[in-house]
Motif scaffolding. Structure first.
Motif, PDB file in Angstrom:
ATOM      1  N   MET A   1       0.854  -1.196   0.000  1.00  0.00           N
ATOM      2  CA  MET A   1       0.000   0.000   0.000  1.00  0.00           C
ATOM      3  C   MET A   1       0.883   1.237   0.000  1.00  0.00           C
ATOM      4  N   THR A   2       0.461   2.268  -0.719  1.00  0.00           N
ATOM      5  CA  THR A   2       1.239   3.515  -0.727  1.00  0.00           C
ATOM      6  C   THR A   2       0.313   4.716  -0.531  1.00  0.00           C
ATOM      7  N   ALA A   3       0.900   5.790  -0.032  1.00  0.00           N
ATOM      8  CA  ALA A   3       0.194   7.072   0.055  1.00  0.00           C
ATOM      9  C   ALA A   3       1.167   8.143  -0.406  1.00  0.00           C
ATOM     10  N   VAL A   4       0.725   8.979  -1.335  1.00  0.00           N
ATOM     11  CA  VAL A   4       1.572  10.093  -1.787  1.00  0.00           C
ATOM     12  C   VAL A   4       0.893  11.398  -1.418  1.00  0.00           C
ATOM     13  N   ILE A   5       1.682  12.328  -0.884  1.00  0.00           N
ATOM     14  CA  ILE A   5       1.161  13.611  -0.393  1.00  0.00           C
ATOM     15  C   ILE A   5       1.850  14.726  -1.167  1.00  0.00           C
ATOM     16  N   SER A   6       1.048  15.629  -1.725  1.00  0.00           N
ATOM     17  CA  SER A   6       1.634  16.753  -2.458  1.00  0.00           C
ATOM     18  C   SER A   6       0.660  17.925  -2.487  1.00  0.00           C
ATOM     19  N   PRO A   7       1.146  19.167  -2.394  1.00  0.00           N
ATOM     20  CA  PRO A   7       2.523  19.501  -2.015  1.00  0.00           C
ATOM     21  C   PRO A   7       2.645  19.465  -0.482  1.00  0.00           C
TER      22      PRO A   7
ATOM     23  N   GLU B   1       8.193  19.075  -6.213  1.00  0.00           N
ATOM     24  CA  GLU B   1       9.354  18.357  -5.671  1.00  0.00           C
ATOM     25  C   GLU B   1       9.176  17.974  -4.200  1.00  0.00           C
ATOM     26  N   SER B   2       8.222  18.622  -3.525  1.00  0.00           N
ATOM     27  CA  SER B   2       8.027  18.351  -2.097  1.00  0.00           C
ATOM     28  C   SER B   2       7.177  17.100  -1.862  1.00  0.00           C
ATOM     29  N   LEU B   3       6.797  16.397  -2.932  1.00  0.00           N
ATOM     30  CA  LEU B   3       5.956  15.201  -2.817  1.00  0.00           C
ATOM     31  C   LEU B   3       6.582  14.179  -1.868  1.00  0.00           C
ATOM     32  N   ALA B   4       5.776  13.675  -0.926  1.00  0.00           N
ATOM     33  CA  ALA B   4       6.253  12.686   0.049  1.00  0.00           C
ATOM     34  C   ALA B   4       5.577  11.346  -0.203  1.00  0.00           C
ATOM     35  N   LEU B   5       6.348  10.273  -0.104  1.00  0.00           N
ATOM     36  CA  LEU B   5       5.845   8.916  -0.327  1.00  0.00           C
ATOM     37  C   LEU B   5       5.887   8.123   0.974  1.00  0.00           C
ATOM     38  N   VAL B   6       4.744   7.548   1.351  1.00  0.00           N
ATOM     39  CA  VAL B   6       4.638   6.709   2.558  1.00  0.00           C
ATOM     40  C   VAL B   6       4.249   5.311   2.092  1.00  0.00           C
ATOM     41  N   LYS B   7       4.926   4.282   2.626  1.00  0.00           N
ATOM     42  CA  LYS B   7       4.694   2.917   2.142  1.00  0.00           C
ATOM     43  C   LYS B   7       4.332   1.956   3.267  1.00  0.00           C
ATOM     44  N   GLY B   8       3.599   0.896   2.870  1.00  0.00           N
ATOM     45  CA  GLY B   8       3.335  -0.224   3.773  1.00  0.00           C
ATOM     46  C   GLY B   8       2.606   0.158   5.050  1.00  0.00           C
ATOM     47  N   THR B   9       3.109  -0.388   6.186  1.00  0.00           N
ATOM     48  CA  THR B   9       2.437  -0.178   7.483  1.00  0.00           C
ATOM     49  C   THR B   9       2.474   1.282   7.929  1.00  0.00           C
ATOM     50  N   ASN B  10       3.403   2.056   7.373  1.00  0.00           N
ATOM     51  CA  ASN B  10       3.459   3.483   7.722  1.00  0.00           C
ATOM     52  C   ASN B  10       2.200   4.236   7.290  1.00  0.00           C
ATOM     53  N   THR B  11       1.452   3.642   6.327  1.00  0.00           N
ATOM     54  CA  THR B  11       0.214   4.307   5.880  1.00  0.00           C
ATOM     55  C   THR B  11      -0.825   4.322   7.009  1.00  0.00           C
ATOM     56  N   PHE B  12      -0.773   3.304   7.891  1.00  0.00           N
ATOM     57  CA  PHE B  12      -1.715   3.278   9.022  1.00  0.00           C
ATOM     58  C   PHE B  12      -1.363   4.370  10.031  1.00  0.00           C
ATOM     59  N   THR B  13      -0.045   4.559  10.258  1.00  0.00           N
ATOM     60  CA  THR B  13       0.400   5.645  11.145  1.00  0.00           C
ATOM     61  C   THR B  13      -0.023   6.982  10.544  1.00  0.00           C
ATOM     62  N   LEU B  14       0.057   7.078   9.208  1.00  0.00           N
ATOM     63  CA  LEU B  14      -0.355   8.306   8.507  1.00  0.00           C
ATOM     64  C   LEU B  14      -1.850   8.547   8.707  1.00  0.00           C
TER      65      LEU B  14
ATOM     66  N   MET C   1       5.196  14.943  10.626  1.00  0.00           N
ATOM     67  CA  MET C   1       5.131  13.520  10.267  1.00  0.00           C
ATOM     68  C   MET C   1       6.308  12.752  10.872  1.00  0.00           C
ATOM     69  N   ARG C   2       7.483  13.343  10.819  1.00  0.00           N
ATOM     70  CA  ARG C   2       8.671  12.693  11.421  1.00  0.00           C
ATOM     71  C   ARG C   2       8.477  12.521  12.927  1.00  0.00           C
ATOM     72  N   ASN C   3       7.942  13.556  13.555  1.00  0.00           N
ATOM     73  CA  ASN C   3       7.717  13.502  15.001  1.00  0.00           C
ATOM     74  C   ASN C   3       6.722  12.422  15.402  1.00  0.00           C
ATOM     75  N   GLU C   4       5.818  12.073  14.463  1.00  0.00           N
ATOM     76  CA  GLU C   4       4.839  11.012  14.735  1.00  0.00           C
ATOM     77  C   GLU C   4       5.407   9.631  14.419  1.00  0.00           C
ATOM     78  N   GLY C   5       6.660   9.604  13.948  1.00  0.00           N
ATOM     79  CA  GLY C   5       7.296   8.318  13.640  1.00  0.00           C
ATOM     80  C   GLY C   5       6.916   7.765  12.280  1.00  0.00           C
ATOM     81  N   ILE C   6       6.389   8.621  11.390  1.00  0.00           N
ATOM     82  CA  ILE C   6       6.029   8.161  10.036  1.00  0.00           C
ATOM     83  C   ILE C   6       7.277   8.178   9.159  1.00  0.00           C
ATOM     84  N   GLU C   7       7.638   7.011   8.651  1.00  0.00           N
ATOM     85  CA  GLU C   7       8.776   6.942   7.726  1.00  0.00           C
ATOM     86  C   GLU C   7       8.280   7.310   6.338  1.00  0.00           C
TER      87      GLU C   7
END
Length: 447
Positions: free
Chosen positions: A170-176, A278-291, A185-191
Motif C-alpha cells: 500500500m502507498t500514500a503520496v502527499i503533495s505539495p 518536488e516536495s511530494l512525500a511517499l509513505v509505504k506499507g504499514t506506515n500508511t496506518f500511522t499516517l 510527520m517525522r515527530n509522529e514516527g512516520i517513515e
C-alpha cells in the motif's frame, strides 16, 4: 453556434498504441470531440439511469462490441455511460462545490457555513469524516477499494492499494508538502521519502562524478556561488572557520553568525521546495496506518480561518464507503461549427465536468471507442496539484511479484482493463495527459 472549438491537433507521439498510460491526476473537465454525434449520451431514460446505478454498485463488467452500429438505440451503451459517471464523495453539502479544494476560497466565499464559528458542530463533522476515512482505508487494505483521494485546502493525498502503480505494498503520496508538515510527520514516527528530491540528488551526484574536474575548475572561478542561486549550506564547523580571526586579534571586531542564523541558512533549502511538486512525500506499507492516525488528528488538515474554516477535507472514491454519497459527473453534448481553414464544419462534442478520477477516464474512453467507431479526440483539464502523482515512485522494488500483489484486486470494483492499466508503473513523470486522440482504434496523446 460557433464555439471556436480547438481543432488544431497538438504534436503527439508518432507511435499509436491500443492503450494510453495510467494518469493518476484528477481531471476537472474533459472535452471529447468527434465527427460522429453524441446524441446517444443525451436524455437517458429513467430505466437506463437506474440500471447504470445498479451496474456501478454491483461492479458489473460491461464489454461492448468494437463498434456499436446504432449508439442511440443501444440500451447497453447508455447504461454503461451512466455507470461510468458515478463517483463517491464525503462530506456532501449540496450548496458547496467540494472539489477542487486548493485555491477554492473564492468559490466557497459567501456560501452558508454554519460550522465556521461553532466548535461543537466542527467536532461532529470531523468525527463523521474520521469514520468515513477509516472505512475507506479498511476497504483499501482489503483490496475492495483500489484507491482514494483526500483533498485538503493545502495538499492532496492519494492512497493506493498494493498492486497498483507498480508497487507491491500500500502507498500514500502527499503533495505539495511543507517543512512544517514533514517535521510533524517525522515527530509522529512516520517513515517517508521525498522521491523527487532524492532523484535530483542522485542525478547531481552522477553528473558530479562525470564532470568532477570541470566542476572543480568552475567552483574555483565561481567562488562560493552554487547552482540555482542557492546559498551553500554552511558546514558544522563554522566556528572553526573563524579561528584565523583570533590569531589576528580582530575576533571581537567581526560579527560572527550566531547559531540561529546558521540553522536558518541550513534550513533554507528545505523551505525552498515547500508547495512545489518536488516536495511530494511517499509513505509505504504499514506506515500508511500511522499516517491515517496522524491525518485524523492533524490540526493543519482543516483551515482555521477563511471561507473553508472548519470544513473537513473532501474524500473522493471510485467505490462506496461508509458515509460516502453517490454523485455523478455532469455530462452534456454540444453541436457546434468549428472554423477549418476558410469554411465551417460540423463538430460534435461531449463535455464531462467534475472530479474525473483515473478509472472514469478509462471507462469513458472505452465507451467512446465503441460509440464513435474508433475515432475521437479529447482535451483534458488537469487539477494541477495532482499532476505530480504520475511520477514513478517505486524504483526501490523493481522485482514486483505481480501475481501476489494483484491477487484479490479484481474484487475492488474496477473493470479488469482499467485495473490492468492502473497496475502499470506510471510513465508520465510530473506531467499529465492534456490531449488524447484515437484514430483507427489506436491512441496517441500529448502530456
Amino acid at each position: 453556434k460557433d464555439l471556436n472549438l480547438p481543432v488544431a491537433v497538438p504534436e503527439v507521439p508518432s507511435s499509436p498504441r491500443h492503450e494510453f498510460p495510467a494518469d493518476w491526476s484528477i481531471k476537472t473537465r474533459l472535452l471529447f470531440m468527434s465527427s460522429q454525434p453524441f446524441t446517444w449520451a443525451e436524455h437517458l431514460k429513467a430505466q437506463e439511469e437506474a440500471q447504470g446505478f445498479a451496474q456501478h454498485c454491483r461492479a458489473t463488467e460491461t464489454n461492448l462490441p468494437q463498434s456499436v452500429q446504432e449508439p442511440k438505440l443501444s440500451t447497453e451503451l447508455r447504461c454503461a455511460f451512466q455507470q461510468s459517471l458515478v463517483y463517491w464523495l464525503h462530506p456532501s453539502l449540496p450548496w458547496l462545490q467540494l472539489f477542487p479544494r486548493i485555491g477554492a476560497d473564492r468559490k466557497i466565499a459567501g456560501k452558508a457555513s454554519p460550522w465556521s464559528q461553532d466548535e461543537a458542530l466542527q467536532q461532529v463533522l470531523m468525527n463523521d469524516w474520521s469514520v468515513s476515512f477509516t472505512s475507506l482505508y479498511n476497504l483499501l487494505k482489503a483490496k475492495l477499494c483500489p484507491y482514494f483521494y483526500i483533498c485538503t485546502y493545502q495538499f492532496t493525498v492519494l492512497f493506493r492499494a498494493a498492486g497498483l502503480a507498480g508497487s507491491d505494498v500500500m502507498t500514500a503520496v502527499i503533495s505539495p508538502t511543507t517543512r512544517g508538515l514533514r517535521e510533524a510527520m517525522r515527530n509522529e514516527g512516520i517513515e517517508f521519502s521525498l522521491p523527487l528530491v532524492e532523484e535530483r540528488r542522485t542525478r547531481k551526484q552522477k553528473n558530479s562524478e562525470v564532470n568532477l574536474e570541470t566542476e572543480a575548475a568552475n567552483s574555483l572561478e565561481a567562488g562560493n556561488s552554487t547552482e540555482d542561486g542557492e546559498e551553500a549550506a554552511p558546514s558544522d564547523d563554522d566556528d572553526e572557520s573563524f579561528s584565523w580571526l583570533e590569531e589576528m586579534g580582530v575576533q571581537d571586531k567581526v560579527k560572527k553568525p550566531d547559531a540561529i542564523s546558521i540553522k536558518l541558512r541550513k534550513e533554507k533549502h528545505q523551505v525552498q521546495m515547500d508547495h512545489k511538486p518536488e516536495s511530494l512525500a511517499l509513505v509505504k506499507g504499514t506506515n500508511t496506518f500511522t499516517l491515517l492516525n496522524f491525518l485524523i488528528n492533524c490540526k493543519s488538515l482543516v483551515a482555521v480561518a477563511g471561507p473553508q474554516a472548519g470544513l473537513p477535507p473532501t474524500l473522493l472514491s471510485p467505490v462506496a464507503f461508509r458515509g460516502g454519497t453517490m454523485q455523478t459527473l455532469k455530462a452534456r453534448s454540444i453541436n457546434a461549427k468549428a472554423r477549418v481553414h476558410s469554411a465551417y464544419e460540423d463538430i460534435f462534442s461531449l463535455e464531462i465536468v467534475g472530479p474525473v478520477m483515473p478509472h472514469s477516464l478509462h471507462s469513458l474512453t472505452t465507451l467512446l471507442k465503441s460509440a464513435q467507431r474508433g475515432a475521437f479526440s479529447a482535451v483534458l483539464y488537469t487539477h494541477e496539484p495532482t499532476a505530480v502523482f504520475n511520477t514513478n515512485l517505486d524504483n526501490a522494488s523493481p522485482a514486483l511479484n505481480k501475481e501476489t500483489a494483484c491477487k484479490d484486486l479484481p474484487a475492488c470494483g474496477l473493470h479488469p482493463k482499467a485495473l490492468d492499466q492502473l497496475s502499470q508503473c506510471p510513465t508520465l513523470g510530473k506531467s499529465s495527459i492534456r490531449f488524447l486522440e484515437m484514430k483507427d482504434y489506436a491512441y496517441t496523446w500529448k502530456s
